[in-house]
Structures are given as structure tokens and as C-alpha cells.
Design a protein around this motif. Structure first.
Motif, PDB file in Angstrom:
ATOM      1  N   ARG A  28       5.005   0.444 -11.229  1.00 43.57           N
ATOM      2  CA  ARG A  28       5.582   1.288 -12.279  1.00 43.57           C
ATOM      3  C   ARG A  28       6.789   2.037 -11.727  1.00 43.57           C
ATOM      4  NH1 ARG A  28       4.788   6.506 -13.808  1.00 43.57           N
ATOM      5  NH2 ARG A  28       3.089   6.720 -12.291  1.00 43.57           N
ATOM      6  N   SER A  29       7.915   1.895 -12.412  1.00 46.85           N
ATOM      7  CA  SER A  29       9.149   2.551 -11.968  1.00 46.85           C
ATOM      8  C   SER A  29       9.660   3.576 -12.965  1.00 46.85           C
ATOM      9  CB  SER A  29      10.241   1.503 -11.715  1.00 46.85           C
ATOM     10  OG  SER A  29      10.505   0.770 -12.900  1.00 46.85           O
ATOM     11  N   MET A  30       9.012   3.691 -14.118  1.00 38.58           N
ATOM     12  CA  MET A  30       9.416   4.659 -15.129  1.00 38.58           C
ATOM     13  C   MET A  30       8.315   5.699 -15.321  1.00 38.58           C
ATOM     14  SD  MET A  30      11.234   2.327 -18.076  1.00 38.58           S
ATOM     15  CE  MET A  30      12.676   1.316 -17.716  1.00 38.58           C
ATOM     16  N   THR A  31       8.688   6.826 -15.894  1.00 42.63           N
ATOM     17  CA  THR A  31       7.682   7.840 -16.186  1.00 42.63           C
ATOM     18  C   THR A  31       6.654   7.269 -17.141  1.00 42.63           C
ATOM     19  OG1 THR A  31       9.041   8.678 -18.002  1.00 42.63           O
ATOM     20  CG2 THR A  31       9.286   9.748 -15.845  1.00 42.63           C
TER      21      THR A  31
ATOM     22  N   ILE B 109       0.833  -1.208   0.000  1.00 44.33           N
ATOM     23  CA  ILE B 109       0.000   0.000   0.000  1.00 44.33           C
ATOM     24  C   ILE B 109       0.865   1.255   0.000  1.00 44.33           C
ATOM     25  CG2 ILE B 109      -1.689   1.317   1.354  1.00 44.33           C
ATOM     26  CD1 ILE B 109      -2.793  -1.396   2.327  1.00 44.33           C
ATOM     27  N   ALA B 110       1.928   1.242   0.807  1.00 47.37           N
ATOM     28  CA  ALA B 110       2.811   2.411   0.898  1.00 47.37           C
ATOM     29  C   ALA B 110       3.490   2.683  -0.440  1.00 47.37           C
ATOM     30  CB  ALA B 110       3.855   2.184   1.989  1.00 47.37           C
ATOM     31  N   VAL B 111       3.968   1.631  -1.093  1.00 50.36           N
ATOM     32  CA  VAL B 111       4.629   1.809  -2.382  1.00 50.36           C
ATOM     33  C   VAL B 111       3.633   2.293  -3.433  1.00 50.36           C
ATOM     34  CG1 VAL B 111       5.851   0.630  -4.253  1.00 50.36           C
ATOM     35  CG2 VAL B 111       6.412   0.116  -1.881  1.00 50.36           C
ATOM     36  N   ALA B 112       2.421   1.746  -3.411  1.00 51.40           N
ATOM     37  CA  ALA B 112       1.395   2.173  -4.368  1.00 51.40           C
ATOM     38  C   ALA B 112       1.116   3.668  -4.227  1.00 51.40           C
ATOM     39  CB  ALA B 112       0.122   1.358  -4.152  1.00 51.40           C
ATOM     40  N   ILE B 113       1.026   4.139  -2.985  1.00 50.06           N
ATOM     41  CA  ILE B 113       0.790   5.575  -2.744  1.00 50.06           C
ATOM     42  C   ILE B 113       1.972   6.400  -3.253  1.00 50.06           C
ATOM     43  CG2 ILE B 113       0.521   7.324  -0.942  1.00 50.06           C
ATOM     44  CD1 ILE B 113      -0.994   5.204   0.697  1.00 50.06           C
TER      45      ILE B 113
END
Length: 466
Positions: free
Chosen positions: A327-330, A293-297
Motif C-alpha cells: 500500500r502506497s496511498m493513505t 519484511i522491512a517495507v511491510a513494517i
């Protein structure tokens, strides 16, 4: 007058047999090792129960524990005999013998408990004494079997069996521990019309457990026929098997068929692997839900784009599926086809993305792929169809690439724990991980999956995660 001459042929035969004997027999030595394992297991069962009973309740507990040992022992020995606890494979690999012995012991304990409940459900049996004795016996079996490795090596050596290579003009074969002889030097000929030639080959193969003949194609049929009557596991070298990747052979009518493909796991193994995947992945999602959840936010706040990135990957049976990642890229520069591998200073990667890629957190959504059945916890990593090794597509580097898709792709695999991960700038980067993937396919066990998961924990943070 004929008596002096009567002994001469016998002496000649004995001399020739001694000259042609290439290895002493190991069969009796293997039997001694099997006996040592049996006696060791018996001692381990009695010692485990006796020691536990005496520690918990003194002489009275000792007497009761010995009764438990007598009930379990015949069941254990029967199971151990049938599951291969006393076999050449367990002599060659000590840990395999330990594992099979422990399985037999666990099943024996379950059987005794079940039978005891059916016959005398109200019996006054000390659970602590029985359970402690069973656990002590299991540990004792494992310890004694490992200690007996020295005895096995002393009696049988490292190879356990006598393996012979007969060089009759074929390709060179190198097998560790095998005895090598020249057919020409030993006077060996595959002549089915010459009883003396058959006898000479028979003398050479005395005490041999397995023989491999390397000869030209024209003599393979004769050697094959000779070996059929030699009372030995015989093989004839044929490199066509390598070219086709054959895994076995059978005869149907008048035709010979080579098995060139097969599912790497049977129904039981697939069920075990799938159950393990569901239990582990489901538990991991629950345990890691705060982090997810934290990473998603964080990903959402970074640039207001989508949290997850889906990319089409190739899975089991060469079928496509959608693999999930954080997702780690723009958003505008995401590469859904994987045509361009990420590099160390890739400008497409966001600040949050750089952290989650370096710590492998971006891969965690693939736990949902595991629950959906598209992936497994352990297996060959799925690749994007446009991935390049150097300037070639993966399958253009090595045609064996497609073989890795006979199993579900995994979150981690043997290649990853060996350090073969990250960008494939050179063809060798792909070849190294492909070799590890194929090695994983050849010998799957649930124990190996657990080992790979544990080793993965050590390489979650790595310098090739861009």
C-alpha cells in the motif's frame, strides 16, 4: 530449306524467357550456404575437442578427444538437421541458427554421456577432457556460425529468398527486399483458358520462391488457380484477413474457415514459462524476504493501516483476479477500482509510498501472484477496469485492447522496458504500450522473457513512477 527457319522459334523462346526473367536463382546459393554451415559445424566440433585434449594432456589427450568428437558429430548433425539448424530461417536470422545449433550440441552431448553410461559404466574417460571439449565445441559452433554470416550475405544477399509482388490493380503492398512488377506492363493475365498466358506467368515465376498477387476480388480465384500449378509459395492479397484478424485458414467439407483466434502458446511453451515463473519467483521471494519484511513494517508504521493493497485487475482470458501491492496511498483514499491514475504530485501517496513507487518496490508482492498462477514474470501489465487514457476507457481507444489478455499478465513486459509506463494522460500513451504488448504476443520465446527481465532491472527506478 526448312533448316534456317527451324532455329527461329527456339531463339524467340530463349529471348522471351530472358526478358521475362525477373530474378536469378538463389537455390544453389542457399545450398552453398547450408554446406558452409555443415562444414563449419564439423570443423568446430573437431577443433573444440582437439584443442581441449591437447591442452590438457598433449598428444595422448588429442587422440582421445578426437574419438569423443567422432562419437558426438553424427548425433549432432542428425539433430541439427531435424531441428532446423540448416534452414532458410537460420540463414535469415543468424542468432536463430546459433541457438538451434547449440541446442543440438547440448542434446548430442547428453545422448553420448547416457549411452556411454549404459554400455560401459566403468569406462575410464577423462571427464575434464570430455566436458572441456564439449564446452569448447559449443563456443566454436556459435563463433563460426556468426562468422559465416558474412558468407551468407555475400552469396544470398539480405533477403535470402526471391519474393515477388505482382500488381494487378489491387491494394499497394510494401515488403522489404521484394521485387515488384506490374501485371499489365509484363502482359500477365490470369486466363486459365489460354496456355500462352499460363506459360508467360510461368516464365516470370521462374526462380521465384514466394509470390504475392494484389488484384481486385473478382480475379482472386483465377490467380489462385494459376499459382497452384506454378510450383511456388503463392499468396493472394485479401484485406478481409486484416479486418477479421485471421491467423490461418482451412477447408472443412465445402466450407472455408478462417482462424481468428488461438492460444498464443502450446502446451510445451506454457510448461516452460510456468516452470520458469515458479523457480524465479520462489527464489526472488526468498532472496528479497528481508526487504519485503522491512517495507511491510515501514508501511504499517506509517499510518497503522493494512500493509497490502488489493485491486481487481483483468487477467488471462478476460477473467478478474486480485493483484497484490504494498500500500502506497493513505488508507482512506485508496482507489480499488483504479478510476483515477496516480499523478506526479498526487496527495494520496504517503511518504513511504512515494519511495516504494519510485523504486518499483511496491510491485514486489506480485511475486505471490506469480506463484499463485494469476500472473507471470513477463507479460502485458494488468490494468484496472476503470483506467482511462485521456477521457476514454482503455478498450474504447482501441478494440485490439482485449487481445492482450490471451496471455497471463506480467510483472513487467515489453512495453515497460521500452519506457511506456506510468500515467496514461493521452490516448497515445495507451496505444504505444498496446502495440508493444501485441508485438510480445506474436513471438514468445523463453529467451525473450529472460531479456525483458534483465532489461527491467535497468528501469526499476524511473521518472514516470508516481
Amino acid at each position: 530449306m526448312n533448316a534456317p527457319f527451324a532455329a527461329r522459334p527456339d531463339t524467340k523462346v530463349r529471348t522471351e524467357a530472358e526478358e521475362l526473367l525477373v530474378a536469378p536463382s538463389r537455390e544453389r546459393r542457399r545450398l552453398q550456404c547450408y554446406l558452409a554451415l555443415v562444414l563449419g559445424d564439423i570443423a568446430a566440433v573437431f577443433l573444440g575437442f582437439a584443442a581441449t585434449g591437447y591442452v590438457l594432456a598433449g598428444a595422448e589427450g588429442l587422440s582421445e578427444s578426437l574419438i569423443h568428437a567422432q562419437l558426438i558429430l553424427p548425433i549432432y548433425l542428425t539433430l541439427a538437421l531435424y531441428n532446423g539448424s540448416y534452414s532458410i530461417a537460420t540463414l535469415q536470422e543468424g542468432w536463430r541458427g546459433v541457438f538451434r545449433g547449440l541446442i543440438a550440441m547440448v542434446i548430442a552431448v547428453v545422448v553420448v554421456v547416457f549411452v556411454q553410461f549404459l554400455i560401459r559404466p566403468d569406462a575410464n574417460v577423462s571427464r575434464s577432457s570430455f566436458n572441456g571439449g564439449a564446452l569448447a565445441a559449443i563456443l566454436a559452433i556459435a563463433w563460426l556460425r556468426l562468422q559465416l554470416r558474412a558468407f551468407v550475405r555475400w552469396r544470398c544477399g539480405e533477403t535470402i529468398i526471391n519474393e515477388l509482388i505482382i500488381d494487378d490493380g489491387g491494394p499497394q503492398v510494401n515488403l522489404r527486399g521484394a521485387i515488384r512488377i506490374s501485371a499489365a506492363a509484363m502482359g500477365l493475365r490470369p486466363n486459365l483458358n489460354d496456355p500462352d498466358a499460363l506459360d508467360r506467368v510461368g516464365l516470370v515465376l521462374r526462380n521465384i520462391d514466394r509470390v504475392i498477387v494484389s488484384c481486385p476480388a473478382g480475379r482472386r480465384a483465377e490467380w489462385a488457380m494459376m499459382l497452384k500449378g506454378a510450383n511456388v509459395d503463392g499468396e493472394v492479397l485479401d484485406d478481409e484477413v486484416v479486418r477479421l484478424g485471421a491467423q490461418g485458414a482451412r477447408v472443412v467439407g465445402k466450407h472455408g474457415l478462417l482462424l481468428v483466434s488461438a492460444g498464443p502458446l502450446g502446451l510445451r511453451d506454457r510448461a516452460i514459462k510456468r516452470l520458469f515463473d515458479i523457480v524465479f519467483a520462489g527464489s526472488a521471494i526468498l532472496a528479497l524476504s528481508p526487504l519485503l519484511i522491512a517495507v511491510a513494517i515501514a508501511v504499517k508504521v506509517q499510518d497503522r493501516g493494512p500493509v497490502f493493497f488489493m485491486q481487481r485487475r483483468m487477467g488471462r482470458g478476460n477473467r478478474f483476479f486480485n493483484m497484490y501491492k504494498f500500500r502506497s496511498m493513505t488508507q482512506a483514499l485508496c482507489d480499488s477500482n483504479g478510476n483515477v491514475s496516480a499523478s506526479k504530485d498526487d496527495q494520496r501517496i504517503t511518504r513511504v509510498g512515494r519511495f516504494i513507487r519510485k523504486t518499483s518496490i511496491d510491485e514486489l508482492p506480485q511475486l505471490f501472484n506469480v506463484l499463485l498462477g494469476d500472473m507471470s514474470l513477463v507479460g502485458p501489465r494488468p490494468h484496472a477496469t476503470g483506467s482511462l487514457a485521456g477521457d476514454k476507457l482503455f478498450w474504447e481507444v482501441d478494440t485490439r485492447y482485449w487481445q492482450r489478455h490471451s496471455l497471463k499478465p506480467g510483472l513487467s513486459g515489453l512495453a515497460q522496458v521500452r519506457g511506456f509506463r506510468g500515467a496514461t494522460d493521452h490516448e497515445s500513451d495507451l496505444v504505444n504500450r498496446l502495440q508493444a504488448d501485441l508485438e510480445y504476443l506474436e513471438g514468445w520465446t523463453i529467451t525473450r522473457d529472460i531479456q525483458i527481465i534483465l532489461l527491467t532491472m535497468r528501469v526499476l527506478v524511473h521518472d514516470r513512477a508516481f
